[in-house]
Each structure stands twice: as structure tokens, then as C-alpha cells.
Design a protein around this motif. Structure first.
Motif, PDB file in Angstrom:
ATOM      1  N   LEU A  62      38.806  28.594  40.832  1.00 22.83           N
ATOM      2  CA  LEU A  62      37.634  29.317  41.334  1.00 22.83           C
ATOM      3  C   LEU A  62      36.608  28.342  41.915  1.00 22.83           C
ATOM      4  O   LEU A  62      36.057  28.578  42.994  1.00 22.83           O
ATOM      5  N   TYR A 112      39.281  36.488  43.972  1.00 21.82           N
ATOM      6  CA  TYR A 112      37.858  36.250  43.733  1.00 21.82           C
ATOM      7  C   TYR A 112      37.105  37.572  43.623  1.00 21.82           C
ATOM      8  O   TYR A 112      36.319  37.781  42.693  1.00 21.82           O
ATOM      9  N   LEU A 127      32.212  31.605  37.314  1.00 23.23           N
ATOM     10  CA  LEU A 127      32.284  32.436  38.516  1.00 23.23           C
ATOM     11  C   LEU A 127      30.890  32.758  39.035  1.00 23.23           C
ATOM     12  O   LEU A 127      30.636  32.708  40.246  1.00 23.23           O
TER      13      LEU A 127
END
Length: 204
Positions: A62, A112, A127
Motif C-alpha cells: 500500500l 486500494y 492506509l
């Protein structure tokens, strides 16, 4: 950069690509380290040499992916500034840069967006941090536009920045899934009209 660092970066890139593809296809829980290693063409031990766990691999994935997006957005803004362009032109260039990124990394983008809606993941805090890094690039251009008098002082900068990023993500995913006959130029053109407020039929 020495050869060891270069090899490690290359190995990590292979693992990121393998992981994002598999997880996008079958979900995080169903994806095993063995599958990631096999898809990447490396030994299972190589995965654990680079990452302590599958969770850490995904968390770093990520960071890596959103980092690439953030860099693309910043480069678009910087290049527009170097040409002497306006802040609105910079935002337009950033929209295109976002579309180019999504077109190049569709599996990552799908993953995502899916993870943004989940709140029970170990990497949720990571995130949120990397998402804010991407949105902050857009916020900066918006604030500069307000300060320069190009944009209205009534703009809610954080919300507008998030809305612009969200617009690009959603439009691009819809394009990828349902409107593949359209070119990137078509999609960019449609979003550019929204940015410039030209959807009401009025002419200034």
C-alpha cells in the motif's frame, strides 16, 4: 546504489506485483505466501527475508503503490508550474496523471479502493496515512489557487481535494470495468469539463 540494494528493490517489486494481482483476484485471506512466492518466481523464504509476514508485505505494498501515485501527482503539478501554468491547469494535469497511473496499475487501484471501505484491517492506519499524502498534494495546489485568486475563497480545500481524487478513482474504475472502448483522452476530457465547471451548458 549498490548491487545488493538494487537486487532487493527488484525482488520487492516482483513480490508487490505478485501480491497485488493475487489479492485482487481472490482476496487477502485466501492468498497464501506460497502463492505469492510462486507467482513472483522466488522461494518462499525470500518473501520472509524481505517481509516479516503477509500482512507486512501488504502494508508495504500500500505504501509503495500510493507513493507512486503521489509522486505522479506531484510531478504533474511541478511540471505545470515550471511551464508557468495556472493552478487550474495543474489540477487538470494531476487528473490526467491519476488516470495514467490507474490505467497502468488497475489491479492495485481496485485493491486500494476496496480497502478504503474496510475498517477492521491491521493496516488501516497506514492506509489512512498514505491516502492523506496523496490528497495533500492536491490540497496544496488548491490552497495556492485560492491564495492567487484563481479559485474561490469559499472552497472547502480538504473536502474538495478528496472529492477530486475520488472523482478520478471512481471514473477510472468505471472506465476500466465498463467503458473500455473509451480512450484515456476521452475520460480525461470529460473530467476536465467537470473541473472547469462546463457541464451546466452556460457560457461565460
Amino acid at each position: 546504489m549498490d548491487s545488493t540494494s538494487t537486487r532487493r528493490r527488484a525482488t520487492r517489486a516482483k513480490l508487490y506485483e505478485a501480491a497485488v494481482t493475487l489479492i485482487a483476484e481472490q482476496g487477502f485471506s485466501a492468498t497464501t505466501v506460497d502463492e505469492i512466492a510462486e507467482r513472483a518466481g522466488v522461494a518462499k523464504g525470500t518473501v520472509y527475508y524481505n517481509f516479516k509476514s503477509k500482512t507486512e508485505l501488504f502494508e508495504e505494498l500500500l505504501r509503495f503503490g500510493v507513493g507512486l501515485l503521489t509522486t505522479s501527482l506531484q510531478r504533474a503539478a511541478d511540471e505545470t508550474a515550471e511551464r508557468g501554468g495556472t493552478k487550474v491547469e495543474a489540477l487538470d494535469a494531476m487528473i490526467r496523471a491519476g488516470l495514467v497511473f490507474i490505467d497502468r496499475y488497475p489491479a492495485f487501484t481496485q485493491l486500494y479502493v476496496a480497502e478504503l471501505w474496510r475498517t477492521n484491517r491491521a493496516w488501516q492506519s497506514t492506509l489512512l496515512v498514505v491516502r492523506q499524502e496523496a490528497v495533500a498534494v492536491v490540497e496544496k495546489v488548491l490552497r495556492e489557487g485560492v491564495e492567487a485568486g484563481e479559485l474561490s475563497e469559499e472552497i472547502d480545500v480538504p473536502l474538495t481535494a478528496a472529492a477530486l481524487v475520488g472523482m478520478v478513482l471512481v471514473a477510472a474504475l468505471d472506465w476500466q470495468a465498463f467503458q473500455r472502448e473509451r480512450s484515456l483522452d476521452d475520460v480525461h476530457g470529460a473530467l476536465s469539463l467537470l473541473l472547469h465547471g462546463r457541464v451546466s451548458g452556460r457560457r461565460d
